[in-house]
Design a protein around this motif. Structure first.
Motif, PDB file in Angstrom:
ATOM      1  N   VAL A 138       5.099  49.727  42.998  1.00 25.46           N
ATOM      2  CA  VAL A 138       4.682  49.702  44.400  1.00 25.46           C
ATOM      3  C   VAL A 138       3.257  49.180  44.521  1.00 25.46           C
ATOM      4  O   VAL A 138       2.940  48.335  45.390  1.00 25.46           O
ATOM      5  N   LEU A 139       2.368  49.656  43.652  1.00 21.57           N
ATOM      6  CA  LEU A 139       0.983  49.185  43.684  1.00 21.57           C
ATOM      7  C   LEU A 139       0.886  47.721  43.310  1.00 21.57           C
ATOM      8  O   LEU A 139       0.055  46.982  43.857  1.00 21.57           O
ATOM      9  N   ALA A 140       1.723  47.273  42.370  1.00 20.69           N
ATOM     10  CA  ALA A 140       1.716  45.856  42.001  1.00 20.69           C
ATOM     11  C   ALA A 140       2.197  44.991  43.156  1.00 20.69           C
ATOM     12  O   ALA A 140       1.689  43.873  43.368  1.00 20.69           O
ATOM     13  N   GLN A 141       3.154  45.464  43.927  1.00 15.71           N
ATOM     14  CA  GLN A 141       3.633  44.707  45.085  1.00 15.71           C
ATOM     15  C   GLN A 141       2.557  44.591  46.154  1.00 15.71           C
ATOM     16  O   GLN A 141       2.453  43.568  46.842  1.00 15.71           O
ATOM     17  N   ARG A 142       1.744  45.629  46.320  1.00 11.57           N
ATOM     18  CA  ARG A 142       0.664  45.546  47.309  1.00 11.57           C
ATOM     19  C   ARG A 142      -0.389  44.521  46.899  1.00 11.57           C
ATOM     20  O   ARG A 142      -0.996  43.870  47.750  1.00 11.57           O
ATOM     21  N   ARG A 143      -0.611  44.408  45.594  1.00  5.14           N
ATOM     22  CA  ARG A 143      -1.576  43.405  45.148  1.00  5.14           C
ATOM     23  C   ARG A 143      -1.008  42.002  45.211  1.00  5.14           C
ATOM     24  O   ARG A 143      -1.749  41.037  45.440  1.00  5.14           O
ATOM     25  N   ASP A 144       0.291  41.880  44.965  1.00  6.06           N
ATOM     26  CA  ASP A 144       0.938  40.561  44.975  1.00  6.06           C
ATOM     27  C   ASP A 144       2.195  40.656  45.833  1.00  6.06           C
ATOM     28  O   ASP A 144       3.225  41.160  45.386  1.00  6.06           O
ATOM     29  N   PRO A 145       2.133  40.206  47.082  1.00  5.94           N
ATOM     30  CA  PRO A 145       3.299  40.338  47.973  1.00  5.94           C
ATOM     31  C   PRO A 145       4.519  39.568  47.505  1.00  5.94           C
ATOM     32  O   PRO A 145       5.633  39.826  47.975  1.00  5.94           O
ATOM     33  N   SER A 146       4.354  38.615  46.583  1.00  8.50           N
ATOM     34  CA  SER A 146       5.505  37.852  46.124  1.00  8.50           C
ATOM     35  C   SER A 146       6.404  38.652  45.176  1.00  8.50           C
ATOM     36  O   SER A 146       7.513  38.212  44.874  1.00  8.50           O
ATOM     37  N   ILE A 147       5.927  39.812  44.710  1.00  9.38           N
ATOM     38  CA  ILE A 147       6.722  40.646  43.800  1.00  9.38           C
ATOM     39  C   ILE A 147       7.761  41.410  44.620  1.00  9.38           C
ATOM     40  O   ILE A 147       7.429  42.052  45.615  1.00  9.38           O
ATOM     41  N   HIS A 148       8.965  41.352  44.176  1.00  6.66           N
ATOM     42  CA  HIS A 148      10.051  42.075  44.848  1.00  6.66           C
ATOM     43  C   HIS A 148      10.225  43.433  44.169  1.00  6.66           C
ATOM     44  O   HIS A 148      10.331  43.525  42.956  1.00  6.66           O
ATOM     45  N   TYR A 149      10.227  44.497  44.954  1.00  6.53           N
ATOM     46  CA  TYR A 149      10.366  45.857  44.425  1.00  6.53           C
ATOM     47  C   TYR A 149      11.562  46.537  45.068  1.00  6.53           C
ATOM     48  O   TYR A 149      11.790  46.431  46.272  1.00  6.53           O
ATOM     49  N   SER A 150      12.308  47.227  44.246  1.00  4.05           N
ATOM     50  CA  SER A 150      13.403  48.080  44.724  1.00  4.05           C
ATOM     51  C   SER A 150      13.352  49.377  43.937  1.00  4.05           C
ATOM     52  O   SER A 150      13.036  49.369  42.731  1.00  4.05           O
TER      53      SER A 150
END
Length: 312
Positions: A141-153
């Motif tokens: 989740v924190l990585a997605q906030r830093r990089d919006p291109s990361i898809h998280y589920s």
């Protein structure tokens, strides 16, 4: 003479009154024969303080008989109930002993005292598995906030993976260690290995230091994460080595070195496996490919069909 007897009677009556006030359970008896202290004798009843020694002896005998009673069977609920009969102060003392290992301080002798429990190891393993799964998802989740291109589920399977890994390690490794020590006991008679439950208890409490370490791994600084992991591994492995050393020091140097090295190596593999699996720098899923619009051919008007007569 009558006056003297009356005065003596009053003196004896006052003395008996004072004694009865001090000991309400006492009884008085009048004797015609004079005693060195006077004519009144005080007899203590059965409820007086002089009977406490007999009661204490009887209670000690009852306690010994209760201890000598046959232990419940392996298949009964009462057999396992004894391993969960601990209070909060005992569990906290054992956690403190696992966090502060030092040479010459045996965890089994100083903290377990021949009373291993399964309550602490069970909840420590459950808490560690849950914290691993939660922090592993929070890392993505924190990585997605830093990089919006990361898809998280959400990855709920990490709870199952963490639970199976931690509980298998906390039970199978102590089982293998206990079996090896039993085998070496037959080779060298002077060795006194721990019981299986004591070995499980030692391993369970040694994992507690990883719970705050996993929470600190949320800090997105790689060198700081490795520093926390190395410190936790050193404390946990040192507690295991200091506990096992009194048992293996009577064995040959080669056997002791191989055993302790295997214990430290397996502990390091567990810590590194949790670090690489649950705290990857990138998520397990690949980055979402950008949505590309399908190119459509331009709307070119088709030529009108020729009449059938002209086509011929």
């Amino acid at each position: 003479m009558a006056a003297a007897d009356e005065l003596a009677f009053h003196a004896e009556f006052e003395e008996a009154t004072n004694l009865l006030a001090q000991t309400p359970d006492a009884t008085t008896t009048r004797s015609d024969q004079l005693t060195p202290q006077g004519h009144v004798a005080v007899a203590m009843g059965s409820g007086g303080s002089y009977g406490t020694e007999d009661d204490a002896e009887e209670s000690d005998k009852a306690a010994l008989l209760q201890e000598e009673k046959q232990q419940p069977g392996f298949w009964t609920f009462g057999y396992y109930q004894t391993f969960f009969d601990v209070d909060t102060s005992q569990v906290l003392d054992r956690i403190k002993g696992s966090l502060l290992p030092r040479p010459g301080h045996n965890f089994v002798r100083h903290h377990l005292r021949n009373r291993p429990d399964l309550y602490g190891p069970f909840w420590i393993c459950a808490t560690l598995a849950f914290v691993l799964a939660v922090t592993g998802n929070l890392t993505l989740v924190l990585a997605q906030r830093r990089d919006p291109s990361i898809h998280y589920s959400p990855q709920f399977h990490k709870v199952t993976v963490a639970g199976i890994t931690i509980y298998c390690y906390a039970w199978l490794v102590p089982l293998a260690l206990w079996g090896f020590l039993q085998w070496r006991k037959g080779v060298r008679e002077r060795m006194g290995p721990y019981t299986f439950l004591e070995t499980v208890c030692v391993y369970g409490y040694s994992l507690f230091v990883f719970i705050p370490t996993v929470v600190l791994w949320l800090i997105p600084i790689p060198w700081l994460q490795w520093l926390f992991g190395a410190l936790a591994l050193a404390l946990s492995a040192a507690g295991l080595v200091f506990t096992l050393w009194p048992v293996v020091r009577e064995d040959t140097r080669l056997a002791a070195a191989v055993l302790l090295s295997a214990v430290v190596l397996l502990h390091a593999l567990l810590a590194m496996g949790c670090k690489f699996y649950f705290f990857q720098p990138l998520p397990l899923e690949l980055l979402e490919p950008p949505h590309q619009a399908t190119a459509q051919p331009p709307n070119i008007p088709l030529p009108p069909t020729l009449p059938k007569s002209m086509a011929t």
